[in-house]
Design an enzyme around this catalytic site. Structure first.
Site, PDB file in Angstrom:
ATOM      1  N   CYS A 111       0.756  -1.179   0.436  1.00 46.08           N
ATOM      2  CA  CYS A 111      -0.152   0.014   0.033  1.00 46.08           C
ATOM      3  C   CYS A 111       0.936   1.251  -0.167  1.00 46.08           C
ATOM      4  O   CYS A 111       0.537   2.278  -0.178  1.00 46.08           O
ATOM      5  CB  CYS A 111      -1.301   0.207   1.180  1.00 46.08           C
ATOM      6  SG  CYS A 111      -1.520  -1.548   2.006  1.00 46.08           S
ATOM      7  N   THR A 198       8.293  -0.985   4.476  1.00 44.91           N
ATOM      8  CA  THR A 198       8.112  -1.747   4.497  1.00 44.91           C
ATOM      9  C   THR A 198       7.977  -2.683   2.770  1.00 44.91           C
ATOM     10  O   THR A 198       8.554  -2.011   2.149  1.00 44.91           O
ATOM     11  CB  THR A 198       6.752  -1.573   4.478  1.00 44.91           C
ATOM     12  OG1 THR A 198       6.795  -1.146   6.349  1.00 44.91           O
ATOM     13  CG2 THR A 198       5.221  -2.655   4.433  1.00 44.91           C
ATOM     14  N   GLU A 264       9.918  -5.374   7.303  1.00 46.66           N
ATOM     15  CA  GLU A 264      10.613  -4.230   7.347  1.00 46.66           C
ATOM     16  C   GLU A 264      12.335  -4.156   6.775  1.00 46.66           C
ATOM     17  O   GLU A 264      12.624  -4.704   7.954  1.00 46.66           O
ATOM     18  CB  GLU A 264      10.225  -3.690   8.373  1.00 46.66           C
ATOM     19  CG  GLU A 264       9.026  -2.454   8.307  1.00 46.66           C
ATOM     20  CD  GLU A 264       7.356  -3.037   8.684  1.00 46.66           C
ATOM     21  OE1 GLU A 264       7.734  -4.144   8.838  1.00 46.66           O
ATOM     22  OE2 GLU A 264       6.493  -2.999   8.175  1.00 46.66           O
ATOM     23  N   HIS A 299      -2.690   6.440   3.066  1.00 46.84           N
ATOM     24  CA  HIS A 299      -2.621   5.905   3.564  1.00 46.84           C
ATOM     25  C   HIS A 299      -2.591   5.402   4.985  1.00 46.84           C
ATOM     26  O   HIS A 299      -2.672   4.787   5.056  1.00 46.84           O
ATOM     27  CB  HIS A 299      -0.457   6.296   3.790  1.00 46.84           C
ATOM     28  CG  HIS A 299       0.126   4.526   4.683  1.00 46.84           C
ATOM     29  ND1 HIS A 299      -0.248   4.292   3.329  1.00 46.84           N
ATOM     30  CD2 HIS A 299       1.429   4.394   5.255  1.00 46.84           C
ATOM     31  CE1 HIS A 299       1.165   2.825   3.809  1.00 46.84           C
ATOM     32  NE2 HIS A 299       1.472   3.305   4.882  1.00 46.84           N
ATOM     33  N   TYR A 303      -4.790   1.391   6.466  1.00 48.05           N
ATOM     34  CA  TYR A 303      -4.442   1.445   7.955  1.00 48.05           C
ATOM     35  C   TYR A 303      -6.187   0.572   7.947  1.00 48.05           C
ATOM     36  O   TYR A 303      -6.161  -0.650   9.103  1.00 48.05           O
ATOM     37  CB  TYR A 303      -4.129   2.536   9.311  1.00 48.05           C
ATOM     38  CG  TYR A 303      -2.284   2.047   8.950  1.00 48.05           C
ATOM     39  CD1 TYR A 303      -1.705   2.775   8.408  1.00 48.05           C
ATOM     40  CD2 TYR A 303      -2.062   1.247   9.552  1.00 48.05           C
ATOM     41  CE1 TYR A 303      -0.824   2.314   8.065  1.00 48.05           C
ATOM     42  CE2 TYR A 303      -0.894   0.743   9.753  1.00 48.05           C
ATOM     43  CZ  TYR A 303       0.287   1.824   8.439  1.00 48.05           C
ATOM     44  OH  TYR A 303       1.297   1.327   8.928  1.00 48.05           O
ATOM     45  N   CYS A 305      -6.514  -1.224   6.665  1.00 47.82           N
ATOM     46  CA  CYS A 305      -5.644  -3.157   6.598  1.00 47.82           C
ATOM     47  C   CYS A 305      -5.889  -4.283   7.470  1.00 47.82           C
ATOM     48  O   CYS A 305      -6.199  -5.562   7.818  1.00 47.82           O
ATOM     49  CB  CYS A 305      -4.412  -2.954   5.754  1.00 47.82           C
ATOM     50  SG  CYS A 305      -3.437  -2.683   7.323  1.00 47.82           S
TER      51      CYS A 305
HETATM   52 FE1  SF4 Z   1      -0.727  -1.846   3.306  1.00 43.29          FE
HETATM   53 FE2  SF4 Z   1      -1.198  -1.858   6.300  1.00 43.29          FE
HETATM   54 FE3  SF4 Z   1       1.234  -2.888   5.236  1.00 43.29          FE
HETATM   55 FE4  SF4 Z   1       0.626  -0.471   5.620  1.00 43.29          FE
HETATM   56  S1  SF4 Z   1       0.882  -2.332   7.413  1.00 43.29           S
HETATM   57  S2  SF4 Z   1       1.511  -1.337   3.798  1.00 43.29           S
HETATM   58  S3  SF4 Z   1      -1.570  -0.789   4.923  1.00 43.29           S
HETATM   59  S4  SF4 Z   1      -1.025  -3.736   4.514  1.00 43.29           S
HETATM   60 FE    FE Z   2       2.941   0.561   7.103  1.00 41.12          FE
END
Ligand code: SF4
Ligand code: FE
Length: 519
Positions: A111, A198, A264, A299, A303, A305
């Site tokens: 994302c 990430t 990460e 972004h 979240y 997500c």
């Molecule tokens: Fe995507 Fe959530 Fe990972 Fe961020 S934390 S890259 S919004 S899955």
């Molecule tokens: Fe993130």
């Protein structure tokens, strides 16, 4: 020199294509004091690659959810590469994110690039309007190349920052923020480091961006450009996660979620070349704040997500109480209701931010900034509550279970399977697996994806409070109070209008179908 984008190679379609595309790239990845020979085959790294591969497979299973027809190529590409041109596009991003969270139980890493694309589309457009430059055209050409290959593009924003009390140009060591160290007619060379990036090693390309508002003295730090992940001069140092070496033990139980994980790493740029064609900002310091603000607006509502992960954890908690035979207790039912309430509170604010989307001057849609910040601020707290309830329901075993080797040992395993029994019709292994999943998500490897990333990803809690405070229209609200208290005249419409700044409240007041104001 950066290699050209290969448009001739077939576009990546399946998760398997994607995994194969990552092989033999010769990336310099450090882990445990050694260079990793092939990240794809490393047991600690592979689960993060699997999570990202799932984004490709979902695009095949549910094309309307996870892919779009590219306006540049006419072919289907991942929705993660799409620039939104409607509120429906923004909403569908959120639905895809929740689904992927449910399928992987972790961060699927895609994302940041998606949100960077969306922010850069409108920022380069407005930057060119102001400066008469051609960054937007360059950016569209780059986007077209990414669509042709259906690539994964990471967004690299967070600098290591050094002394937080000093701006980039004031640092004793200028490398604390990524900056230009050399120029030629062909392009620029950058140096510095981006922290906790990430999915960087699992990407094909990275878009490097400034991390904060810049002053006119920070010109060399106002750099936005795309680099291939395997460009000469880039070094990666893999970030450790709690219980990460369990992935290197034999077996599949103790790891909790054997298939999927997040990633990460620190990315160090040691004089990395970016050709002019891949530069999307160079020195226009006044646009750094706009870029950071638009990126974080996208972004912070991404979240959503985490609600997919919350669904998994609520399911795991409901499973374990059933396995223990206490699912009918009223306090247990209430705890699952509470987990659901917390999770849907995040979803409600995130999805509302997307539904409130409006067009920028470039035509790209951006979501509602206030609600995006409220969404992310909830995410810094509510998953911790959901995790607390899951651990409460799991019981102490979630932290005291014996190892998989003991469980399967011919001598002690027999006794463990006797004494770890719950309900008669549930195998001990199933019960242990659910407990390990709860452990994995609340204090193991994927607690990074469910908790720590929720705290610090897209900005730590105070960053959202600053934005909420900035946009909360307090003068307007004081005016409302003064009118009702009889201090101000009711019909002084000008005073009311003057106390209301451009942006957020107009969007609140715009009726469905009416054009909304821009921040
Ligand atoms: Fe995507 Fe959530 Fe990972 Fe961020 S934390 S890259 S919004 S899955
Ligand atoms: Fe993130």
């Amino acid at each position: 020199m950066n290699k050209p984008v290969s448009a001739a190679a077939p576009a990546i379609t399946t998760g398997e294509d994607y995994i194969n595309s990552l092989r033999n790239r010769g990336l310099k990845v450090w882990l445990f004091g050694e260079l990793v020979e092939e990240p794809v085959d490393h047991p600690m790294i592979r689960p993060s690659i699997n999570a990202l591969a799932r984004t490709y497979d979902l695009a095949i299973e549910q094309p309307d959810l996870a892919s779009v027809v590219s306006p540049f190529t006419g072919e289907r590409v991942s929705r993660f590469l799409h620039v939104c041109t409607s509120a429906e596009d923004l909403v569908t991003q959120n639905k895809m994110q929740r689904r992927l969270g449910q399928l992987t139980g972790t961060c699927f890493q895609r994302c940041v690039g998606m949100d960077a694309f969306n922010a850069l589309y409108s920022v380069t457009y407005e930057l060119d309007e102001a400066h008469g430059t051609d960054h937007h055209l360059r950016f569209r050409a780059f986007l077209t190349d990414m669509h042709k290959g259906n690539f994964v593009v990471g967004g690299a924003m967070t600098d290591v920052k050094g002394d937080r009390g000093k701006s980039p140009h004031q640092q004793n060591d200028p490398d604390m923020f990524v900056h230009v160290v050399k120029r030629s007619d062909e392009g620029v060379w950058i140096r510095g480091a981006k922290a906790h990036q990430t999915g960087c090693i699992n990407s094909h390309w990275m878009v490097v961006m400034p991390t904060m508002r810049l002053s006119p003295d920070d010109g060399d730090f106002a750099i936005v450009g795309a680099v291939p992940v395997d460009a000469p001069g880039i070094t990666y140092v893999y970030g450790r996660q709690s219980c990460d070496t369990r992935a290197m033990e034999n077996g599949s139980i103790d790891v909790g979620n054997a298939q999927y994980g997040g990633q990460e790493a620190m990315v160090i740029f040691d004089d990395v070349f970016i050709p002019n064609a891949h530069l999307f900002m160079d020195g226009q310091t006044e646009f750094a704040a706009m870029l950071v603000q638009r990126f974080t607006t996208y972004h912070r509502r991404s979240y959503v997500c985490k609600t997919g992960l919350g669904d998994v954890l609520a399911g795991a908690a409901a499973e374990i109480v059933e396995m223990n035979g206490i699912e009918k207790a009223s306090h247990i039912k209430d705890k699952i209701v509470e987990m659901t309430h917390l999770n849907e509170t995040i979803y409600g604010t995130g999805i509302a931010s997307s539904y409130q989307g409006y067009a920028t001057r470039s035509g790209a849609y951006i979501c509602d900034e206030m609600l995006a910040n409220v969404c992310k601020h909830h995410v810094t707290k509510l998953p911790y509550d959901v995790s607390r309830i899951a651990q409460d329901m799991a019981g102490g075993l979630v932290a005291t279970l014996p190892s998989e080797q003991d469980l399967n040992h011919p001598e002690i395993g027999r006794l463990l399977r006797k004494y770890l029994k719950g309900r008669d019709d549930v195998s001990v292994e199933s019960r242990v697996r659910i407990l390990r999943l709860i452990e994995n998500m609340t204090m193991g490897r994927n607690a990074v994806g469910y908790l720590t990333e929720s705290m610090h990803g897209a900005g730590s809690p105070q960053a959202q409070r600053i934005e909420i405070g900035r946009a909360m229209q307090l003068e307007y609200k004081k005016r409302l109070a003064r009118i009702l208290a009889g201090i101000d005249e009711v019909d002084d419409a000008d005073a009311t209008a003057n106390s209301l700044s451009e942006g957020y409240f107009q969007r609140v007041f715009a009726l469905p179908g009416q054009p909304a104001g821009e921040a």
